[in-house]
Design an enzyme around this catalytic site. Structure first.
Site, PDB file in Angstrom:
ATOM      1  N   LYS A  22       0.851  -1.213   0.000  1.00  0.00           N
ATOM      2  CA  LYS A  22       0.000   0.000   0.000  1.00  0.00           C
ATOM      3  C   LYS A  22       0.880   1.255   0.000  1.00  0.00           C
ATOM      4  CE  LYS A  22      -1.753   1.490   4.049  1.00  0.00           C
ATOM      5  NZ  LYS A  22      -1.363   2.860   4.395  1.00  0.00           N
ATOM      6  N   ASN A  23       1.905   1.260   0.862  1.00  0.00           N
ATOM      7  CA  ASN A  23       2.698   2.482   1.048  1.00  0.00           C
ATOM      8  C   ASN A  23       3.734   2.704  -0.041  1.00  0.00           C
ATOM      9  OD1 ASN A  23       1.151   2.951   3.241  1.00  0.00           O
ATOM     10  ND2 ASN A  23       2.667   2.314   4.753  1.00  0.00           N
ATOM     11  N   CYS A 117      -4.511  12.245  13.532  1.00  0.00           N
ATOM     12  CA  CYS A 117      -5.303  11.025  13.377  1.00  0.00           C
ATOM     13  C   CYS A 117      -5.099  10.194  14.646  1.00  0.00           C
ATOM     14  CB  CYS A 117      -4.880  10.244  12.134  1.00  0.00           C
ATOM     15  SG  CYS A 117      -3.248   9.518  12.301  1.00  0.00           S
ATOM     16  N   ARG A 122       0.699  14.124  13.519  1.00  0.00           N
ATOM     17  CA  ARG A 122       1.045  14.029  12.092  1.00  0.00           C
ATOM     18  C   ARG A 122       1.421  15.380  11.471  1.00  0.00           C
ATOM     19  NH1 ARG A 122      -0.765   8.972  10.343  1.00  0.00           N
ATOM     20  NH2 ARG A 122       0.937   9.091   8.863  1.00  0.00           N
ATOM     21  N   ASP A 308       4.675   0.244  12.095  1.00  0.00           N
ATOM     22  CA  ASP A 308       3.428  -0.341  11.559  1.00  0.00           C
ATOM     23  C   ASP A 308       3.236  -1.790  11.969  1.00  0.00           C
ATOM     24  OD1 ASP A 308       3.582   1.476   8.403  1.00  0.00           O
ATOM     25  OD2 ASP A 308       2.988   2.061  10.423  1.00  0.00           O
ATOM     26  N   ARG A 400      -8.726  -0.517   4.710  1.00  0.00           N
ATOM     27  CA  ARG A 400      -7.839   0.504   4.147  1.00  0.00           C
ATOM     28  C   ARG A 400      -6.509  -0.108   3.732  1.00  0.00           C
ATOM     29  NH1 ARG A 400      -6.649   5.394   7.640  1.00  0.00           N
ATOM     30  NH2 ARG A 400      -5.409   5.696   5.775  1.00  0.00           N
TER      31      ARG A 400
HETATM   32  C1  EPZ Z   1       4.444   6.689   6.413  1.00  0.00           C
HETATM   33  O1  EPZ Z   1       3.667   7.737   6.968  1.00  0.00           O
HETATM   34  C2  EPZ Z   1       3.489   5.514   6.300  1.00  0.00           C
HETATM   35  N1  EPZ Z   1       2.384   5.876   5.402  1.00  0.00           N
HETATM   36  C3  EPZ Z   1       2.945   5.140   7.681  1.00  0.00           C
HETATM   37  O2  EPZ Z   1       2.139   3.977   7.531  1.00  0.00           O
HETATM   38  C4  EPZ Z   1       4.124   4.799   8.580  1.00  0.00           C
HETATM   39  O3  EPZ Z   1       3.634   4.527   9.876  1.00  0.00           O
HETATM   40  C5  EPZ Z   1       5.091   5.982   8.641  1.00  0.00           C
HETATM   41  O4  EPZ Z   1       5.516   6.328   7.295  1.00  0.00           O
HETATM   42  C6  EPZ Z   1       6.331   5.679   9.447  1.00  0.00           C
HETATM   43  O5  EPZ Z   1       6.983   4.555   8.913  1.00  0.00           O
HETATM   44  C7  EPZ Z   1       2.615   5.917   4.071  1.00  0.00           C
HETATM   45  O6  EPZ Z   1       3.707   5.646   3.603  1.00  0.00           O
HETATM   46  C8  EPZ Z   1       1.448   6.266   3.210  1.00  0.00           C
HETATM   47  P1  EPZ Z   1       6.477   9.957   8.493  1.00  0.00           P
HETATM   48  P2  EPZ Z   1       4.262   9.240   6.996  1.00  0.00           P
HETATM   49  O7  EPZ Z   1       6.344  11.261   7.818  1.00  0.00           O
HETATM   50  O8  EPZ Z   1       5.158   9.452   5.846  1.00  0.00           O
HETATM   51  C9  EPZ Z   1       7.173  13.003  11.976  1.00  0.00           C
HETATM   52  C10 EPZ Z   1       0.222   2.665   7.776  1.00  0.00           C
HETATM   53  O9  EPZ Z   1      -0.209   2.119   8.791  1.00  0.00           O
HETATM   54  N2  EPZ Z   1       7.001  14.028  10.922  1.00  0.00           N
HETATM   55  O10 EPZ Z   1       7.579   9.020   8.091  1.00  0.00           O
HETATM   56  O11 EPZ Z   1       3.129  10.166   7.201  1.00  0.00           O
HETATM   57  C11 EPZ Z   1       5.904  12.214  12.238  1.00  0.00           C
HETATM   58  O12 EPZ Z   1       5.084  12.873  13.183  1.00  0.00           O
HETATM   59  C12 EPZ Z   1       0.739   4.087   7.843  1.00  0.00           C
HETATM   60  O13 EPZ Z   1       0.333   2.112   6.646  1.00  0.00           O
HETATM   61  C13 EPZ Z   1       7.334  15.354  11.206  1.00  0.00           C
HETATM   62  O14 EPZ Z   1       7.749  15.670  12.307  1.00  0.00           O
HETATM   63  O15 EPZ Z   1       5.126   9.181   8.333  1.00  0.00           O
HETATM   64  C14 EPZ Z   1       6.454  10.910  12.772  1.00  0.00           C
HETATM   65  O16 EPZ Z   1       6.751  11.070  14.150  1.00  0.00           O
HETATM   66  C15 EPZ Z   1       0.476   4.711   9.210  1.00  0.00           C
HETATM   67  N3  EPZ Z   1       7.176  16.284  10.236  1.00  0.00           N
HETATM   68  C16 EPZ Z   1       7.759  10.719  12.004  1.00  0.00           C
HETATM   69  O17 EPZ Z   1       8.110  12.016  11.502  1.00  0.00           O
HETATM   70  C17 EPZ Z   1       6.722  15.970   8.971  1.00  0.00           C
HETATM   71  O18 EPZ Z   1       6.613  16.862   8.111  1.00  0.00           O
HETATM   72  C18 EPZ Z   1       7.644   9.773  10.834  1.00  0.00           C
HETATM   73  O19 EPZ Z   1       6.527  10.202  10.068  1.00  0.00           O
HETATM   74  C19 EPZ Z   1       6.394  14.614   8.704  1.00  0.00           C
HETATM   75  C20 EPZ Z   1       6.554  13.659   9.690  1.00  0.00           C
END
Ligand code: EPZ
Length: 421
Positions: A22-23, A117, A122, A308, A400
């Site tokens: 998915k990701n 969420c 996020r 995840d 999802r």
């Molecule tokens: C991706 O989300 C995945 N989703 C998530 O999977 C996964 O949990 C996550 O990466 C971490 O591995 C997709 O790829 C569609 P991040 P993403 O930005 O990119 C912080 C699932 O269950 N952060 O890597 O949104 C954030 O708060 C989903 O399939 C900032 O601080 O996650 C987190 O603590 C859930 N500023 C960390 O970084 C930003 O601008 C990692 O988040 C963005 C993120």
């Protein structure tokens, strides 16, 4: 609304086909905005989130069709609209992956600011700072992120945040940089296999990306990108979920198509629990027939233990022979499954970003409520072994991210069915 009803106690045995990731599929679908002609994507899972991305892309003038063999055909037909609206983005955070492609190809992007969420606040700051570094003007207007740039210029971009890198921010900046003038070097880039898959897709379209899968990714901008055919990688999170399902039921599963090289942290932890994990001829063979050892798990950016799979491994450790400790370093609030597992007889105690797991002899079936995609998966996994019947409500969370989960589990012996509430 649908719910899953599971009667626990069956050992899982047999082969489970692992679907496309998915990701990986979601950002690659978004990248079709960058491409001049037709893109064909194979092994794209049939999920609610994929259908949601199809709706968003069609609003953005991209025609998306799934052919009789299940391949997705994407082609940009109209570049007028560059606005990803709130009612779409609020349903799926991954919608933000259209921001980089829209900015690079259409010189503007208006994307509703995604809210928080179930797993945390996020933030989106790394995406915005990264795209501004490439030359975009940014303003926040009525909850929408408005980005504009006559042209994008390659530069050095640092994507390290307080919790490590950002997967989708790396995707957004990398996609935008493919059409920027000059060279972009992303430092503290996400190393997830899904980023590598996206970069491989973009290179097949004519982009010039190197270093994908490492913390430093270099992109030399090109004039345009042409369509290609691409097969999406297997879903390592779905595979991790079924690994835990095999372990918790003392079962024996072959995960067809799973890539063990993408799952070393999960394999390492499960082997320490006492689970047997081996390369099979079709994928990964997972079996367990003994008491489970307690362990320590801390989630980290890839190649560390994936956040995840945190909820699913927590369900497993509820039944370990002793006390385990789980620390969540990516989304410190990602523990909504704790209360629900405790309703099934688990003994979990949350202390900040850490949960102490006291092993119990058994879990007991209960009515439980899903709250996010992976928490739902953990409750289903717990239901497979709990004494009696477990009902996991709000099945839409599962739909999802898991393709036909009840069929796949039933095909290897689980007593599970989908009911309408
Ligand atoms: C991706 O989300 C995945 N989703 C998530 O999977 C996964 O949990 C996550 O990466 C971490 O591995 C997709 O790829 C569609 P991040 P993403 O930005 O990119 C912080 C699932 O269950 N952060 O890597 O949104 C954030 O708060 C989903 O399939 C900032 O601080 O996650 C987190 O603590 C859930 N500023 C960390 O970084 C930003 O601008 C990692 O988040 C963005 C993120």
């Amino acid at each position: 609304m649908h719910l899953f009803e599971i009667v626990g106690g069956n050992r899982l045995k047999g082969t489970v086909p692992i679907s496309g990731a998915k990701n990986s599929a979601l950002p690659i679908m978004a990248a079709s905005v960058l491409v001049e002609d037709e893109t064909i994507l194979r092994n794209v899972p049939d999920l609610a989130d994929v259908r949601q991305m199809q709706v968003l892309l069609s609003r953005l003038g991209v025609k998306v069709q799934r052919d009789a063999q299940g391949a997705l055909h994407l082609r940009v037909e109209d570049e007028m609209n560059a606005h990803a609206e709130y009612e779409l983005v609020s349903k799926m955070r991954a919608s933000v992956c259209v921001m980089g492609p829209l900015l690079a190809k259409r010189k503007r992007a208006q994307v509703s600011m995604p809210g928080g969420c179930a797993i945390g606040s996020r933030p989106i700051d790394l995406h915005i700072e990264g795209l501004r570094a490439l030359g975009a003007d940014f303003e926040l207007v009525n909850g929408d992120m408005l980005l504009r740039a006559k042209k994008l210029a390659g530069t050095d971009v640092f994507l390290g945040g307080p919790f490590g890198s950002s997967v989708t921010a790396t995707a957004n900046v990398m996609m935008a940089a493919t059409l920027a003038e000059g060279q972009t070097v992303i430092s503290s880039a996400a190393c997830e296999p899904e980023i590598t898959d996206l970069a491989d897709f973009l290179n097949a379209c004519g982009a010039r990306i190197s270093g994908q899968g490492t913390p430093q990714v270099t992109i030399d901008g090109v004039e345009s990108l042409k369509g290609t055919e691409h097969r999406v990688i297997a879903d390592r999170i779905e595979a991790g979920t079924y690994m835990v399902a095999a372990a918790i039921t003392n079962g024996d599963l072959e995960l067809e198509g799973a890539r063990i090289e993408h799952m070393q942290a999960v394999v390492d932890r499960l082997r320490r629990v006492g689970v047997i994990v081996e390369r099979g001829e079709k994928g990964i063979a997972v079996s367990s027939s003994r008491r489970l050892e307690p362990i320590e798990v801390t989630t980290q950016p890839y190649p560390g233990f994936p956040t995840d799979v945190q909820a699913q491994v927590m369900a497993l450790l509820c039944l370990a022979d002793g006390n385990s400790v789980i620390t969540e370093k990516i989304f410190p609030d990602r523990f909504l499954h704790v209360g629900e597992l405790n309703r099934m007889g688990a003994r979990l105690r949350k202390e900040g970003p850490t949960v102490m797991v006291e092993g119990v002899k058994r879990l007991v079936g209960a009515q439980v409520m899903a709250s996010d995609l992976r928490a739902s998966a953990a409750l289903i996994v717990a239901g497979l072994v709990a004494k009696g019947t477990t009902r996991v409500r709000r099945a839409y969370h599962i739909d999802r991210g898991y393709e036909r989960i009840e069929e796949k589990l039933a095909s290897v012996g689980a007593n599970i069915r989908r009911l309408t509430e």
